[in-house]
Design a protein around this motif. Sequence first.
Motif, short mmCIF file in Angstrom:
data_model
loop_
_atom_site.label_atom_id
_atom_site.label_comp_id
_atom_site.label_asym_id
_atom_site.label_seq_id
_atom_site.Cartn_x
_atom_site.Cartn_y
_atom_site.Cartn_z
N ARG A 133 0.84 -1.20 0.00
CA ARG A 133 0.00 0.00 0.00
C ARG A 133 0.88 1.25 0.00
O ARG A 133 1.80 1.36 0.82
N LYS A 134 0.59 2.16 -0.91
CA LYS A 134 1.44 3.34 -1.05
C LYS A 134 1.38 4.27 0.16
O LYS A 134 2.25 5.12 0.34
N GLY A 135 0.33 4.09 0.99
CA GLY A 135 0.23 4.91 2.18
C GLY A 135 1.45 4.82 3.07
O GLY A 135 1.87 5.82 3.68
N THR A 136 2.06 3.62 3.14
CA THR A 136 3.26 3.46 3.96
C THR A 136 4.40 4.32 3.43
O THR A 136 5.12 4.97 4.20
N ALA A 137 4.55 4.37 2.10
CA ALA A 137 5.60 5.19 1.49
C ALA A 137 5.35 6.67 1.75
O ALA A 137 6.28 7.45 2.00
#
Length: 266
Positions: A170-174
């Motif tokens: 999930r790009k939210g972590t990045a």
Amino acid sequence: MGLFKRNPFGHILFVKKWLIRILGALTHRRFRGFNELQIEGSEIIKNLPDNNVLFISNHQTYFADVISMFHVFNASLSDRGDSIKNIGYLWNPKLNIYYVAAKETMKSGLLPKILAYVGSISIERTWRAEGQNVNRQVKMSDISSIGKALDDGWVITFPQGTTTPFKPIRKGTAHIIKKYKPIVVPIVIDGFRRSFDKKGLRVKKKNVYQSFEIKEPLEIDYDNESIDSIVEKIEYAIEQHPSFLKVIPQDELEEKERLNRELRDW
């Protein structure tokens, strides 16, 4: 520590300490008894600062993964080396450890609510709710809560947001990494899916080879590196990039479990 001192989320630290002690005592045999958790890299834990550390890991069960991390982190900080032998390390546990979890999971019963008090940052998933696929916006309050936890201590997150292996990161972590610039420490676990049920509460098989590898912090250019580049680094670091996809032969698994039994009996 004052008897009613609270953390930034309003949890009473005295209560949290006793919950960690009790839950740790109740779960210790799951990782050193029924099974023998093989740990690598615990020296990395001792060299980390007290806050702004983000642990990223693959995910195999709802709760056993996080519980094992509370054991390993506290044992490492108490100079146990790559071992969780002797649970005296839980007498004075690190109280500013948090973990990211789905809000609906942490409200699904009394035990999840107790586990939430221990350190859950409960967020609303943007892609899944009540067993159905959804598509909704990230709540800024959830991002702020993760930032608050990083400012106070260590945060554990599972970037895939699911226990299904090799699902996309999930790009939210990045985005969180770019925004808060934490030290990012990868962890790779294995064997939990074979030894526990999906929730990680029931032991379904004993003498399973369980591994827990702590890797060196990622090198990240927080200002210039792209989101996609960070996502790819996470995929490789927690060994969930498609290039790691393989089926482990049954005889290899059985040999690991035989060695695990020998180590346990030694």
